[in-house]
Design an enzyme around this catalytic site. Structure first.
Site, PDB file in Angstrom:
ATOM      1  N   GLU A 168       0.849  -1.200   0.000  1.00  0.00           N
ATOM      2  CA  GLU A 168       0.000   0.000   0.000  1.00  0.00           C
ATOM      3  C   GLU A 168       0.886   1.251   0.000  1.00  0.00           C
ATOM      4  O   GLU A 168       2.033   1.216   0.451  1.00  0.00           O
ATOM      5  CB  GLU A 168      -0.907  -0.063   1.240  1.00  0.00           C
ATOM      6  CG  GLU A 168      -1.816   1.104   1.483  1.00  0.00           C
ATOM      7  CD  GLU A 168      -2.843   1.392   0.393  1.00  0.00           C
ATOM      8  OE1 GLU A 168      -2.429   1.621  -0.752  1.00  0.00           O
ATOM      9  OE2 GLU A 168      -4.051   1.432   0.705  1.00  0.00           O
ATOM     10  N   ASP A 178      -1.111  10.556  -5.432  1.00  0.00           N
ATOM     11  CA  ASP A 178      -1.717  11.693  -6.133  1.00  0.00           C
ATOM     12  C   ASP A 178      -2.532  12.613  -5.245  1.00  0.00           C
ATOM     13  O   ASP A 178      -2.938  12.273  -4.143  1.00  0.00           O
ATOM     14  CB  ASP A 178      -2.668  11.173  -7.212  1.00  0.00           C
ATOM     15  CG  ASP A 178      -3.980  10.654  -6.608  1.00  0.00           C
ATOM     16  OD1 ASP A 178      -3.912   9.854  -5.662  1.00  0.00           O
ATOM     17  OD2 ASP A 178      -5.069  11.070  -7.068  1.00  0.00           O
ATOM     18  N   ASP A 209      -3.989   5.422   6.296  1.00  0.00           N
ATOM     19  CA  ASP A 209      -4.433   6.643   6.980  1.00  0.00           C
ATOM     20  C   ASP A 209      -5.461   6.240   8.040  1.00  0.00           C
ATOM     21  O   ASP A 209      -5.094   5.878   9.163  1.00  0.00           O
ATOM     22  CB  ASP A 209      -4.995   7.596   5.925  1.00  0.00           C
ATOM     23  CG  ASP A 209      -5.425   8.943   6.486  1.00  0.00           C
ATOM     24  OD1 ASP A 209      -5.081   9.267   7.630  1.00  0.00           O
ATOM     25  OD2 ASP A 209      -6.106   9.696   5.761  1.00  0.00           O
TER      26      ASP A 209
END
Ligand code: IMP
Ligand code: MG
Length: 173
Positions: free
Chosen positions: A96, A156, A100
């Site tokens: 990953e 991104d 979060d």
């Protein structure tokens, strides 16, 4: 306008990736390892990681989207691509970009466990721990940060910045 503040340069990343690849190669030396990258954010990390792993390994990808074009997780998780190889009785390592809240991985672990793998563990480039909402055991965290929105090295903001070779903190101005 947005400001980019460098947190990890190319050398830092190279060292982190080499270190974690070494650990993985040691820990899984007697197993049938399948790395499953989480698209799209983990594709650059995955590409570098597998080339530093010294044991036989198979790879696959899953597609997951949750953020949309926002810097705050929507909490709604969509599976946009299924796995294609058989992971039954295999040791699976999820690759990953960022953990979060942990909700994406919780969802993904449940999905992968439905295929009866021997084990499922997590390797993440960044472990962002301040907003964790669910207890997730990250076996291989490369780097821990408290908070902030990160871009670069595959990661991104609204599909931009993935091509940056280093890792930045994106400050909205
Ligand atoms: P979680 O479900 O809240 O753990 O979110 C994990 C996913 O959100 C990761 O796969 C990332 O793609 C994305 N994400 C989390 N934090 C950031 C960030 O700082 N920048 C870009 N994407 C992020
Ligand atoms: Mg992601």
């Amino acid at each position: 306008m947005a400001d980019l503040i460098s947190i990890l340069n190319k050398n830092d990343i190279e060292k982190m990736v080499a270190d974690v690849a070494q650990k993985i190669s040691d820990d899984y030396k007697n197993s049938e390892l399948v790395l499953i990258g989480v698209l799209k954010g983990a594709f650059v990390f995955m590409a570098d990681l597998i080339r530093k792993i010294t044991i036989p390994v198979k790879i696959d990808f899953v597609g997951i989207s949750s953020y949309g074009s926002n810097t705050v997780s929507s909490g709604k998780i969509n599976l946009t691509k299924n796995i294609e190889i058989n992971i039954k009785n295999k040791d699976v390592l999820i690759v990953e970009d960022i953990v979060d809240t942990g909700l994406t991985l919780k969802y993904l672990i449940n999905y992968l466990k439905s295929f009866d793998p021997k084990s499922v563990k997590i390797c993440t480039l960044l472990d962002k721990y301040e907003r964790r909402e669910t207890q997730i055991e990250v076996a291989y965290p490369c780097h821990r940060i408290e908070k902030g929105f990160i871009v670069g090295y595959g990661i991104d903001f609204a599909e931009d910045y993935r091509n940056l070779p280093a890792i930045y903190h994106l400050k909205q101005m």
